[in-house]
Design a protein around this motif. Structure first.
Motif, PDB file in Angstrom:
ATOM      1  N   TYR A  52      -1.589   3.533  -5.447  1.00  0.00           N
ATOM      2  CA  TYR A  52      -2.536   3.039  -4.431  1.00  0.00           C
ATOM      3  C   TYR A  52      -2.584   1.514  -4.421  1.00  0.00           C
ATOM      4  O   TYR A  52      -2.476   0.880  -3.370  1.00  0.00           O
ATOM      5  N   ARG A  53      -2.723   0.922  -5.580  1.00  0.00           N
ATOM      6  CA  ARG A  53      -2.833  -0.543  -5.653  1.00  0.00           C
ATOM      7  C   ARG A  53      -1.518  -1.202  -5.242  1.00  0.00           C
ATOM      8  O   ARG A  53      -1.514  -2.251  -4.590  1.00  0.00           O
ATOM      9  N   GLY A  54      -0.403  -0.602  -5.609  1.00  0.00           N
ATOM     10  CA  GLY A  54       0.877  -1.172  -5.228  1.00  0.00           C
ATOM     11  C   GLY A  54       1.098  -1.173  -3.729  1.00  0.00           C
ATOM     12  O   GLY A  54       1.654  -2.118  -3.163  1.00  0.00           O
ATOM     13  N   LEU A  55       0.663  -0.101  -3.065  1.00  0.00           N
ATOM     14  CA  LEU A  55       0.805  -0.044  -1.609  1.00  0.00           C
ATOM     15  C   LEU A  55      -0.038  -1.115  -0.927  1.00  0.00           C
ATOM     16  O   LEU A  55       0.376  -1.697   0.083  1.00  0.00           O
ATOM     17  N   ARG A  56      -1.202  -1.358  -1.460  1.00  0.00           N
ATOM     18  CA  ARG A  56      -2.080  -2.357  -0.845  1.00  0.00           C
ATOM     19  C   ARG A  56      -1.644  -3.777  -1.162  1.00  0.00           C
ATOM     20  O   ARG A  56      -1.608  -4.636  -0.277  1.00  0.00           O
ATOM     21  N   ASP A  57      -1.304  -4.028  -2.427  1.00  0.00           N
ATOM     22  CA  ASP A  57      -0.999  -5.393  -2.839  1.00  0.00           C
ATOM     23  C   ASP A  57       0.424  -5.802  -2.466  1.00  0.00           C
ATOM     24  O   ASP A  57       0.648  -6.927  -2.006  1.00  0.00           O
ATOM     25  N   ARG A  58       1.392  -4.903  -2.651  1.00  0.00           N
ATOM     26  CA  ARG A  58       2.791  -5.262  -2.433  1.00  0.00           C
ATOM     27  C   ARG A  58       3.242  -5.050  -0.994  1.00  0.00           C
ATOM     28  O   ARG A  58       3.982  -5.869  -0.449  1.00  0.00           O
ATOM     29  N   LEU A  59       2.810  -3.956  -0.380  1.00  0.00           N
ATOM     30  CA  LEU A  59       3.229  -3.662   0.993  1.00  0.00           C
ATOM     31  C   LEU A  59       2.171  -3.998   2.028  1.00  0.00           C
ATOM     32  O   LEU A  59       2.412  -3.831   3.225  1.00  0.00           O
ATOM     33  N   GLN A  60       0.996  -4.430   1.580  1.00  0.00           N
ATOM     34  CA  GLN A  60      -0.087  -4.834   2.484  1.00  0.00           C
ATOM     35  C   GLN A  60      -0.507  -3.701   3.414  1.00  0.00           C
ATOM     36  O   GLN A  60      -0.791  -3.920   4.599  1.00  0.00           O
ATOM     37  N   PRO A  67      -3.123  -0.926   4.905  1.00  0.00           N
ATOM     38  CA  PRO A  67      -4.584  -0.799   4.978  1.00  0.00           C
ATOM     39  C   PRO A  67      -5.088   0.239   3.975  1.00  0.00           C
ATOM     40  O   PRO A  67      -4.358   1.170   3.618  1.00  0.00           O
ATOM     41  N   PRO A  68      -6.325   0.105   3.502  1.00  0.00           N
ATOM     42  CA  PRO A  68      -6.844   1.073   2.520  1.00  0.00           C
ATOM     43  C   PRO A  68      -6.797   2.514   3.012  1.00  0.00           C
ATOM     44  O   PRO A  68      -6.498   3.428   2.242  1.00  0.00           O
ATOM     45  N   ALA A  69      -7.098   2.721   4.318  1.00  0.00           N
ATOM     46  CA  ALA A  69      -7.067   4.093   4.840  1.00  0.00           C
ATOM     47  C   ALA A  69      -5.653   4.663   4.794  1.00  0.00           C
ATOM     48  O   ALA A  69      -5.458   5.851   4.509  1.00  0.00           O
ATOM     49  N   HIS A  70      -4.642   3.848   5.057  1.00  0.00           N
ATOM     50  CA  HIS A  70      -3.260   4.320   5.012  1.00  0.00           C
ATOM     51  C   HIS A  70      -2.831   4.600   3.578  1.00  0.00           C
ATOM     52  O   HIS A  70      -2.085   5.557   3.315  1.00  0.00           O
ATOM     53  N   ALA A  71      -3.256   3.755   2.649  1.00  0.00           N
ATOM     54  CA  ALA A  71      -2.913   3.984   1.251  1.00  0.00           C
ATOM     55  C   ALA A  71      -3.532   5.285   0.737  1.00  0.00           C
ATOM     56  O   ALA A  71      -2.915   6.015  -0.049  1.00  0.00           O
ATOM     57  N   ASP A  72      -4.752   5.593   1.179  1.00  0.00           N
ATOM     58  CA  ASP A  72      -5.376   6.866   0.803  1.00  0.00           C
ATOM     59  C   ASP A  72      -4.624   8.043   1.418  1.00  0.00           C
ATOM     60  O   ASP A  72      -4.414   9.076   0.774  1.00  0.00           O
ATOM     61  N   PHE A 103       5.453  11.555   6.717  1.00  0.00           N
ATOM     62  CA  PHE A 103       5.530  10.174   6.260  1.00  0.00           C
ATOM     63  C   PHE A 103       4.862   9.258   7.274  1.00  0.00           C
ATOM     64  O   PHE A 103       4.724   9.587   8.455  1.00  0.00           O
ATOM     65  N   LEU A 104       4.424   8.107   6.767  1.00  0.00           N
ATOM     66  CA  LEU A 104       3.879   7.042   7.594  1.00  0.00           C
ATOM     67  C   LEU A 104       5.023   6.114   7.964  1.00  0.00           C
ATOM     68  O   LEU A 104       5.667   5.529   7.091  1.00  0.00           O
TER      69      LEU A 104
END
Length: 532
Positions: free
Chosen positions: A433-441, A443-448, A458-459
């Motif tokens: 979760y943190r890697g998707l937000r921090d490294r790929l930027q 959104p929190p809803a997409h990471a969830d 897939f997204l």
């Protein structure tokens, strides 16, 4: 209309108060009646129905004060799309192969990186490369194979520089006209990573020679640095590699090989008239190349190529599954060599051929600073050569194996991944979760959402837009049987087969035909004889 007055007198009022109330009542009866005014005079809208409470009461019927029922609005999807554009998304259009179903728009989702690149609207992309990220058994390999094989009908070629598991070999063998290059296992096939490759159209002699020289030097340095691990090459060692390559080119009439460079480094280290610093700088690179000449990777990359790249084949796969069993370092060195040979062949813009270059275990191309720089340059030139690099990773944490923490190598690796604009994100593990937000930027809803996706979903991030796609919704039986990667798991190891769960209830609970199944028989009290 006659008016009547009714007076209510308080019980505790005295005579004077009662007299005043009667006098006021008589004055009200003698007062002239006020003129009635209409609704129009009072500037009120006309009643929807006549009467104070509707037609029911005024006409002697029932008195209905319930809320009137308004029928729902009905319209076609074309009109609804204009009223609610977020419900019926237009998608990427119908150019390119069908990859799956857009779950947000309930429509087929087409995708082609070249069509997205030439799209000048806000849905276009600035890159043709694709990052595929997902956990094991999330469906990413089957999706990439679906995209690649369906793109063959659109004239695109599929190139797999290194197939470590032999999965793409199975796909290639099912396609007519394929080309499979097998390395190791006694095949005798050799690839020369220092091959010149075809002449690039539109370049001068000087430009062509410079590009060939840079690619050869980058390949040699990447191999040496990768074998050395965290040890960096010194300036003297760099110079020794350059000199050895130049001497090999002159001696072999522009047909250098790893064996030739290895021999030249040996002569430089043993010549008496050579500078002592150059002699020392030639030792370490020579020991690294010794692995390709007489070591565990001998017979594969040290001499001239014995196979050719088929420009007309719809799919070209280099099978390296026999070599990856020799260890992780051998796998990384093999991937650099095969990729360098492929790049030398397909980097001709004049061929006017669009190609998918599928990089399985993409983190292996980024294990050293030299390999990272070569990989970054290749990604930047992909648009120029009409190439779409598909970089496949299992998780963002795979890049933590690149260099030390806070090192230049790791920062460059994350920068390269972040620059890939087109992304396919499949189901990931909880810790991603943190890697998707921090490294790929993301959104929190997409990471969830990425942690809750089903297999094959897939997204997709193309340009500035994102889509939720289900690839398996459009897969055929032929594709599902061909693209499955769980062959090693025997169905007998688990109880998912419905046939194994079937139970013969009649055998466990036989029915006596003499039993009275009538409802009356079940409710009646049995006789003493029946109880016995």
């Amino acid at each position: 209309m006659a008016r009547k007055t009714v007076i209510f007198e308080p019980g505790d009022a005295d005579r004077r108060e009662r007299r005043r109330l009667r006098k006021s009542a008589r004055a009200a009866e003698r007062a002239p009646a006020t003129e009635s005014s209409s609704r129009r005079d009072r500037r009120l809208p006309d009643a929807a129905v006549p009467g104070p409470f509707g037609p029911g009461l005024s006409e002697g019927g029932y008195w209905n004060l319930a809320v009137s029922a308004i029928p729902p609005h009905q319209a076609t999807s074309q009109h609804i799309a204009g009223i609610y554009p977020f419900v019926a998304d237009g998608g990427l259009g119908h150019r390119g192969p069908i990859v799956g179903v857009d779950l947000n728009a309930d429509a087929l989702w087409h995708f082609s990186p070249w069509e997205a690149y030439v799209d000048t609207s806000d849905r276009g992309a600035f890159s043709t490369n694709i990052l595929v990220l997902g956990a094991y058994r999330s469906g990413k390999s089957a999706t990439v194979k679906t995209l690649a094989t369906r793109s063959i009908a659109f004239g695109h070629q599929v190139v797999v520089p290194s197939d470590p598991k032999g999965e793409w070999v199975t796909v290639a063998e099912a396609i007519p006209g394929r080309s499979v290059i097998r390395l190791g296992g006694g095949t005798g096939a050799r690839l020369n990573p220092l091959a010149r490759g075809p002449r690039r159209t539109g370049t001068s002699d000087e430009q062509h020679e410079q590009m060939v020289k840079q690619r050869r030097i980058a390949t040699l340095i990447a191999l040496v640095e990768m074998a050395l691990g965290t040890v960096r090459l010194t300036a003297v060692e760099h110079a020794a590699i350059h000199d050895a390559l130049e001497r090999c080119i002159d001696r072999t009439a522009d047909h250098p090989t790893l064996r030739g460079v290895y021999d030249e480094l040996g002569e430089m280290a043993s010549e008496a008239n050579t500078d002592p610093h150059s002699q020392q700088g030639a030792l370490q690179p020579r020991f690294v190349l010794r692995r390709f000449v007489t070591g565990d990777l001998s017979g594969l990359f040290e001499d001239e190529s014995t196979v050719e790249f088929d420009q007309d084949a719809p799919i070209v796969v280099t099978d390296t599954s026999e070599l990856f069993a020799r260890g992780e370092l051998a796998a990384q060195l093999t991937q650099v060599c095969t990729t360098a040979w492929i790049q030398a062949v397909i980097s001709d813009r004049g061929a006017h051929r669009t190609r998918y270059v599928v990089r399985e275990e993409g983190w292996r191309d980024m294990t050293s600073l030299a390999a990272l720089q070569m990989f970054q340059q290749w990604l930047k030139l992909s648009r120029h050569y009409g190439i779409s690099n598909i970089v496949i990773l299992h998780k963002i944490g795979d890049l933590d194996a690149v260099g030390e923490a806070d090192s230049v190598e790791r920062a460059l690796a994350y920068s390269i991944i972040g620059d890939i604009e087109n992304k396919f994100v499949f189901r990931v593990n909880q810790q991603e979760y943190r890697g998707l937000r921090d490294r790929l930027q993301l959104p929190p809803a997409h990471a969830d959402l990425a942690r809750q996706l089903r297999k094959g979903e897939f997204l997709a991030y193309v340009g500035q837009y994102s889509y939720l796609v289900d690839c398996f919704a459009t897969s055929t039986d032929w594709e599902r049987n061909l693209f499955q990667t769980d062959d090693a798991i025997d169905s007998g190891d688990h109880d998912d087969d419905a046939e194994n769960l079937a139970v013969d209830l009649d055998a466990l609970w036989p029915i006596d035909e003499e039993i009275d199944t009538d409802i009356g028989g079940w409710l009646s009290t049995p006789s003493p004889e029946e109880q016995k």
